[in-house]
Design a protein around this motif. Structure first.
Motif, PDB file in Angstrom:
ATOM      1  N   LEU A 121      34.880  69.239   6.290  1.00  0.00           N
ATOM      2  CA  LEU A 121      35.841  69.051   7.576  1.00  0.00           C
ATOM      3  C   LEU A 121      35.462  67.944   8.304  1.00  0.00           C
ATOM      4  O   LEU A 121      36.298  67.315   8.922  1.00  0.00           O
ATOM      5  CB  LEU A 121      35.284  70.368   8.598  1.00  0.00           C
ATOM      6  CG  LEU A 121      35.817  71.711   8.146  1.00  0.00           C
ATOM      7  CD1 LEU A 121      35.348  72.846   9.214  1.00  0.00           C
ATOM      8  CD2 LEU A 121      37.314  71.535   8.547  1.00  0.00           C
ATOM      9  N   MET A 122      34.016  67.554   8.490  1.00  0.00           N
ATOM     10  CA  MET A 122      33.848  66.467   9.160  1.00  0.00           C
ATOM     11  C   MET A 122      34.336  64.824   8.467  1.00  0.00           C
ATOM     12  O   MET A 122      34.475  64.295   9.431  1.00  0.00           O
ATOM     13  CB  MET A 122      32.266  66.254   9.339  1.00  0.00           C
ATOM     14  CG  MET A 122      31.546  67.312  10.308  1.00  0.00           C
ATOM     15  SD  MET A 122      32.170  66.967  11.880  1.00  0.00           S
ATOM     16  CE  MET A 122      32.597  68.686  12.446  1.00  0.00           C
ATOM     17  N   SER A 123      34.479  64.960   7.405  1.00  0.00           N
ATOM     18  CA  SER A 123      35.119  63.795   6.701  1.00  0.00           C
ATOM     19  C   SER A 123      36.469  63.686   7.285  1.00  0.00           C
ATOM     20  O   SER A 123      37.244  62.645   7.098  1.00  0.00           O
ATOM     21  CB  SER A 123      34.846  63.665   5.189  1.00  0.00           C
ATOM     22  OG  SER A 123      35.725  64.665   4.486  1.00  0.00           O
ATOM     23  N   LEU A 124      36.984  64.940   7.230  1.00  0.00           N
ATOM     24  CA  LEU A 124      38.385  65.238   7.680  1.00  0.00           C
ATOM     25  C   LEU A 124      38.698  64.239   9.116  1.00  0.00           C
ATOM     26  O   LEU A 124      39.612  63.497   9.312  1.00  0.00           O
ATOM     27  CB  LEU A 124      39.156  66.536   7.663  1.00  0.00           C
ATOM     28  CG  LEU A 124      39.478  67.186   6.251  1.00  0.00           C
ATOM     29  CD1 LEU A 124      39.992  68.374   6.579  1.00  0.00           C
ATOM     30  CD2 LEU A 124      40.645  66.005   5.752  1.00  0.00           C
ATOM     31  N   ILE A 125      37.695  64.635   9.855  1.00  0.00           N
ATOM     32  CA  ILE A 125      37.951  64.207  11.194  1.00  0.00           C
ATOM     33  C   ILE A 125      37.609  62.505  11.191  1.00  0.00           C
ATOM     34  O   ILE A 125      38.402  62.050  11.964  1.00  0.00           O
ATOM     35  CB  ILE A 125      36.697  64.666  12.288  1.00  0.00           C
ATOM     36  CG1 ILE A 125      37.008  65.966  12.134  1.00  0.00           C
ATOM     37  CG2 ILE A 125      36.482  63.971  13.465  1.00  0.00           C
ATOM     38  CD1 ILE A 125      35.936  66.894  13.240  1.00  0.00           C
ATOM     39  N   GLY A 126      36.730  62.324  10.358  1.00  0.00           N
ATOM     40  CA  GLY A 126      36.361  60.875  10.130  1.00  0.00           C
ATOM     41  C   GLY A 126      37.724  59.976   9.693  1.00  0.00           C
ATOM     42  O   GLY A 126      38.002  58.918   9.873  1.00  0.00           O
ATOM     43  N   ALA A 127      38.576  60.866   8.767  1.00  0.00           N
ATOM     44  CA  ALA A 127      39.628  60.023   8.302  1.00  0.00           C
ATOM     45  C   ALA A 127      40.453  59.563   9.272  1.00  0.00           C
ATOM     46  O   ALA A 127      41.177  58.369   9.204  1.00  0.00           O
ATOM     47  CB  ALA A 127      40.396  61.026   7.608  1.00  0.00           C
ATOM     48  N   PHE A 128      40.560  60.214  10.643  1.00  0.00           N
ATOM     49  CA  PHE A 128      41.203  59.727  11.630  1.00  0.00           C
ATOM     50  C   PHE A 128      41.167  58.179  11.940  1.00  0.00           C
ATOM     51  O   PHE A 128      42.178  57.367  12.022  1.00  0.00           O
ATOM     52  CB  PHE A 128      41.179  60.481  12.917  1.00  0.00           C
ATOM     53  CG  PHE A 128      41.821  59.894  14.245  1.00  0.00           C
ATOM     54  CD1 PHE A 128      43.142  60.118  14.214  1.00  0.00           C
ATOM     55  CD2 PHE A 128      41.375  59.485  15.225  1.00  0.00           C
ATOM     56  CE1 PHE A 128      43.790  59.589  15.351  1.00  0.00           C
ATOM     57  CE2 PHE A 128      41.927  58.767  16.293  1.00  0.00           C
ATOM     58  CZ  PHE A 128      43.193  58.984  16.297  1.00  0.00           C
ATOM     59  N   TYR A 129      39.838  57.688  12.265  1.00  0.00           N
ATOM     60  CA  TYR A 129      39.536  56.510  12.823  1.00  0.00           C
ATOM     61  C   TYR A 129      39.741  55.343  11.820  1.00  0.00           C
ATOM     62  O   TYR A 129      39.997  54.301  11.971  1.00  0.00           O
ATOM     63  CB  TYR A 129      37.969  56.355  13.658  1.00  0.00           C
ATOM     64  CG  TYR A 129      36.994  56.844  12.867  1.00  0.00           C
ATOM     65  CD1 TYR A 129      36.130  55.692  12.295  1.00  0.00           C
ATOM     66  CD2 TYR A 129      36.504  58.007  13.045  1.00  0.00           C
ATOM     67  CE1 TYR A 129      34.970  56.108  11.507  1.00  0.00           C
ATOM     68  CE2 TYR A 129      35.306  58.204  12.444  1.00  0.00           C
ATOM     69  CZ  TYR A 129      34.610  57.405  11.866  1.00  0.00           C
ATOM     70  OH  TYR A 129      33.399  57.653  11.110  1.00  0.00           O
ATOM     71  N   TYR A 130      39.327  55.990  10.459  1.00  0.00           N
ATOM     72  CA  TYR A 130      39.333  54.994   9.310  1.00  0.00           C
ATOM     73  C   TYR A 130      40.806  54.812   8.995  1.00  0.00           C
ATOM     74  O   TYR A 130      41.268  53.299   8.943  1.00  0.00           O
ATOM     75  CB  TYR A 130      38.894  55.695   7.953  1.00  0.00           C
ATOM     76  CG  TYR A 130      37.176  55.659   7.977  1.00  0.00           C
ATOM     77  CD1 TYR A 130      36.288  54.620   8.478  1.00  0.00           C
ATOM     78  CD2 TYR A 130      36.788  56.829   7.565  1.00  0.00           C
ATOM     79  CE1 TYR A 130      35.234  54.764   8.563  1.00  0.00           C
ATOM     80  CE2 TYR A 130      35.484  57.038   7.758  1.00  0.00           C
ATOM     81  CZ  TYR A 130      34.606  55.781   8.113  1.00  0.00           C
ATOM     82  OH  TYR A 130      33.269  56.151   8.156  1.00  0.00           O
ATOM     83  N   LEU A 131      41.703  55.767   9.134  1.00  0.00           N
ATOM     84  CA  LEU A 131      43.041  55.280   8.669  1.00  0.00           C
ATOM     85  C   LEU A 131      43.857  54.599  10.140  1.00  0.00           C
ATOM     86  O   LEU A 131      44.457  53.977   9.972  1.00  0.00           O
ATOM     87  CB  LEU A 131      43.606  56.495   8.711  1.00  0.00           C
ATOM     88  CG  LEU A 131      43.283  57.319   7.368  1.00  0.00           C
ATOM     89  CD1 LEU A 131      44.216  58.407   7.084  1.00  0.00           C
ATOM     90  CD2 LEU A 131      43.512  56.451   6.147  1.00  0.00           C
ATOM     91  N   ARG A 132      43.358  54.750  11.335  1.00  0.00           N
ATOM     92  CA  ARG A 132      43.854  54.039  12.424  1.00  0.00           C
ATOM     93  C   ARG A 132      43.520  52.270  12.144  1.00  0.00           C
ATOM     94  O   ARG A 132      44.518  51.811  12.543  1.00  0.00           O
ATOM     95  CB  ARG A 132      42.972  54.214  13.734  1.00  0.00           C
ATOM     96  CG  ARG A 132      43.617  53.822  14.978  1.00  0.00           C
ATOM     97  CD  ARG A 132      42.838  54.382  16.232  1.00  0.00           C
ATOM     98  NE  ARG A 132      41.505  54.097  16.074  1.00  0.00           N
ATOM     99  CZ  ARG A 132      40.480  54.531  17.024  1.00  0.00           C
ATOM    100  NH1 ARG A 132      41.028  55.316  17.985  1.00  0.00           N
ATOM    101  NH2 ARG A 132      39.236  54.423  17.006  1.00  0.00           N
ATOM    102  N   VAL A 133      42.483  52.094  11.721  1.00  0.00           N
ATOM    103  CA  VAL A 133      42.359  50.728  11.158  1.00  0.00           C
ATOM    104  C   VAL A 133      43.426  50.228  10.158  1.00  0.00           C
ATOM    105  O   VAL A 133      44.201  49.252  10.432  1.00  0.00           O
ATOM    106  CB  VAL A 133      40.882  50.223  10.444  1.00  0.00           C
ATOM    107  CG1 VAL A 133      40.936  49.046  10.089  1.00  0.00           C
ATOM    108  CG2 VAL A 133      39.981  50.444  11.608  1.00  0.00           C
ATOM    109  N   VAL A 134      43.979  51.079   9.224  1.00  0.00           N
ATOM    110  CA  VAL A 134      44.709  50.832   8.245  1.00  0.00           C
ATOM    111  C   VAL A 134      46.182  50.796   9.034  1.00  0.00           C
ATOM    112  O   VAL A 134      47.020  49.770   8.681  1.00  0.00           O
ATOM    113  CB  VAL A 134      44.836  51.905   7.117  1.00  0.00           C
ATOM    114  CG1 VAL A 134      46.085  51.639   6.299  1.00  0.00           C
ATOM    115  CG2 VAL A 134      43.538  51.682   6.592  1.00  0.00           C
ATOM    116  N   LYS A 135      46.377  51.498   9.938  1.00  0.00           N
ATOM    117  CA  LYS A 135      47.843  51.438  10.775  1.00  0.00           C
ATOM    118  C   LYS A 135      47.761  50.296  11.349  1.00  0.00           C
ATOM    119  O   LYS A 135      48.782  49.580  11.421  1.00  0.00           O
ATOM    120  CB  LYS A 135      47.634  52.621  11.674  1.00  0.00           C
ATOM    121  CG  LYS A 135      48.937  52.805  12.544  1.00  0.00           C
ATOM    122  CD  LYS A 135      48.610  53.158  14.128  1.00  0.00           C
ATOM    123  CE  LYS A 135      49.787  52.728  14.717  1.00  0.00           C
ATOM    124  NZ  LYS A 135      49.275  52.611  16.134  1.00  0.00           N
TER     125      LYS A 135
END
Lengths: 484, 213
Positions: free
Chosen positions: A415-429
């Motif tokens: 679950l926590m790694s799903l939350i983490g996905a948000f800010y990592y993918l924001r960089v990609v965006k």
């Protein structure tokens, strides 16, 4: 005792490292600023020779020397070779950055080598005394490295915070060690393990000491609730030094924990497992959630580090050979991801400009699609998206937790790694879908470009073919930790 | 109560009071002097434990060298102590509560019967005629050779770090290297230019200027 009894062979890499360090220290006095490249090349050569000696003298069993205070086992070998490699990569990446800021001085190399020596001592220590001196050697070198940029107030502030909290955590650790010494009557890790196994130790005092030891270790690792220094130090230091602090020392810290908790206090696994569960759960939650709110990418990566330390602890707290090797694999892949991520920030920085805000990455794909791709790989790997190495690392630590029946912890970690996905993918965006703001050309030295590309590709290669490294880790753990 | 126990409590009381005053003293010089007192009393504790060499080393090294140096530094630099201590008493209640709770917990654990401190007993007194220093020396240069050498490396690192952090070339310095000064040649300083006369000076133009002046 006479000199023939010393058996210095296992410690040969450290002896060479110290001698080479002293030579570089003196030689550098005669090198002018314009020819500082000589010191740089000598440092890289030292690291290469150290790695060579380490591999040539490695044996598939445990050897000790210096009255049992120095231990050389496959675990130490594999981690030390990794640390030589990562330190060399960091030096290659940071050359231009340091030169642009007038920090490309001899002290940078000698202090880095001192830090490496401290890490080597920590990794090979089999005695509370040498563990502690190794740790202080590393910490002292890191304080000085952070403060190296003397005219920057933020660097000085970061160094001061790191120094004060580092001293506090050393105090906690020493207090815990003194309690364990009182209860078992020995500072030798093997003897302590035997005393606890035999039940001769005083349990209340041992647990009392263990609490302080775990608190001190969590401080050093930067795990919640002892994480306050991590974001400030990561943000305040020059990016090159942040990379130095965030890379190889994490490997050393993990082995340091394994030496104390697993080898020394292994029979008390039930006690420290509970403490580490709390630390791991808090680190994963607070690290990932707080990182979302960050606008400074160095601070964001600091919180990401905190969460990664939580994941790494999952492997350690499992208390099995698979778990320990999973933690080691996680540490290796985490350091690799950090090196590539910060390597790109270093490549995007130039004289008079620090790439440290999230906006600085906007439209990177339009400026240089190769660096954007490497950053994309890093971010996907940190998120844990297959087929990158970060995915496999998360998989093995969660596997280790599932194996001991802690399903809730495994679900929580996912679950926590799903939350983490948000800010990592924001960089990609930012990199791929936003307008370019900064159009300055990206100039990177050829060697740094090559090493950066190779490390980035290693994320992919290790993700597809993780078996080799994983088996190496497992084999090292099995041979080194006799109890398993 | 035996004499050494009385001594222990007296020394401990002085140690605690002076350590507290180190933190609370308004004047940094006073704080440093209280720290000296704290070191002295800890040296007294070590004497009670029959560790004479360590006691003397503590006095010589910390009191004699480190603290004197520290006092010099404190007196040399101009510290605005009021600014540094702003908010100390505001945060004191919280810090004191946390500290007292932690201490109470620790005392409860260590003093509880389960901790079994009674089983440790008193260490046997040292045999007469055994030299403390000799034993220490033998241990340090044989069994503890490795940590001893590492401690030397830590000191070397401290030297390198201190120099790296403090040595800087002053930009406004007027210093000139004497060797460079001596080695200077006439050609470096004076350049003789050969050039043609551009215009003959006019006599009456000069005199008219003088009249104007």
């Amino acid at each position: 005792m006479n000199w023939a009894d010393l058996h210095l062979m296992p410690a040969l890499p450290e002896i060479f490292l110290l001698s080479a360090l002293s030579v570089i220290l003196v030689l550098d006095l005669f090198v002018s600023d314009a020819r500082r490249g000589i010191t740089y090349l000598l440092t890289l050569l030292t690291l290469a020779v150290c790695a060579g000696i380490q591999i040539a003298t490695s044996v598939p069993y445990v050897t000790t020397t210096f009255s049992g205070m120095f231990v050389d086992d496959p675990l130490a070998d594999i981690v030390k070779v990794g640390m030589y490699g990562f330190t060399a990569i960091v030096l290659v990446f940071t050359r231009q950055y340091m030169a642009d800021r007038g920090l490309f001085k001899g002290e940078y190399f000698t202090l880095s080598l001192f830090a490496l020596l401290g890490m080597n001592v920590m990794v090979s220590a089999s005695h509370f005394l040498t563990l502690y001196i190794g740790l202080e050697l590393l910490s002292l070198a890191l304080y000085a490295l952070i403060a190296l940029n003397r005219d920057s107030t933020s660097s000085t502030e970061a160094a001061m915070k790191f120094f004060v909290l580092g001293a506090l955590s050393s105090g906690l650790l020493l207090y815990g060690m003194s309690m364990v010494y009182g209860a078992t009557g020995s500072l030798d890790i093997v003897q302590i393990g035997k005393a606890i196994q035999g039940g001769s130790g005083n349990t209340v005092l041992l647990v009392f000491g263990l609490v302080f030891i775990v608190a001190g270790l969590s401080f050093k690792l930067g795990a919640v609730p002892f994480h306050m220094w991590v974001p400030d130090v990561y943000q305040g230091s020059p990016t090159a030094i942040t990379l130095m602090v965030g890379a190889a020392p994490k490997l050393a810290a993990l082995v340091f924990m394994i030496r104390i908790l697993v080898q020394g206090m292994g029979p008390m696994v039930g006690d420290w497992q509970g403490m580490l569960v709390i630390v791991a759960v808090l680190s994963m939650a607070i690290g990932n959630i707080t990182a979302i709110a960050q606008t400074n990418i160095k601070r964001m990566l600091a919180y990401s580090t905190i969460s990664h330390m939580g994941y790494m602890l999952l492997g350690l707290l499992a208390g099995t050979a698979q778990g320990y090797s999973a933690a080691l694999f996680y540490a290796f892949s985490y350091v690799l991801m950090t090196v590539v991520g910060f390597g790109i920030l270093l490549a995007l920085s130039r004289a008079g400009f620090e790439c440290e805000r999230l906006e600085d990455l906007k439209g990177l794909n339009g400026r240089n699609s190769w660096y954007a791709l490497l950053m994309l790989l890093t971010m996907f790997s940190m998120t844990g998206i297959p087929p990158l190495v970060g995915f496999y690392a998360k998989l093995v630590v969660i596997q280790a937790v599932v194996d001991i029946g802690m399903f809730w912890l495994a679900v929580f970690a996912v679950l926590m790694s799903l939350i983490g996905a948000f800010y990592y993918l924001r960089v990609v965006k930012h990199m791929y879908f936003d307008e370019v703001q900064d159009t300055a050309p990206i100039v990177v030295r050829g060697d740094a470009k090559l090493v950066l590309s190779l490390s980035g590709l290693a994320l992919l290669v290790l993700g597809v073919l993780p078996q080799g490294l994983l088996e190496l880790c497992l084999e090292a753990m099995r041979t080194s930790l006799a109890a398993l | 109560m035996s004499f050494s126990a009385v001594l222990f409590y007296i020394l401990s009381a002085i140690l605690l009071v002076s350590a507290f005053r180190v933190v609370t003293a308004k004047n940094p010089v006073h704080a440093a002097l209280f720290l000296v007192l704290a070191f002295f009393t800890s040296a007294g504790h070590w004497l009670l434990l029959e560790a004479e060499f360590l006691a003397i080393a503590l006095v010589l090294v910390y009191v004699g060298a480190v603290m004197v140096l520290f006092l010099f530094v404190v007196m040399m630099i101009d510290i605005n102590i009021e600014k540094l201590r702003a908010g100390f008493w505001r945060h004191f209640p919280v810090a004191a509560t946390v500290g007292i709770v932690m201490m109470a917990e620790m005392i409860l654990i260590i003093a509880s019967p389960e901790a079994g401190l009674d089983s440790f007993g008193q260490a046997a007194p040292a045999v007469a005629g055994v030299s403390n220093v000799k034993q220490l020396g033998l241990q340090i240069y044989t069994t503890y050779l490795y940590p001893f050498e590492l401690a030397a490396v830590v000191l070397l690192l401290a030297i390198v770090a201190a120099i790296a952090l403090t040595m800087r070339k002053r930009k406004d310095t007027k210093f000139i290297d004497p060797a460079v000064q001596i080695a200077v040649r006439r050609e470096d300083r004076v350049r003789v230019l050969k050039m043609d006369v551009e215009k003959a000076p006019a006599k009456d133009a000069g005199s008219s200027e003088q009249q104007q002046a």
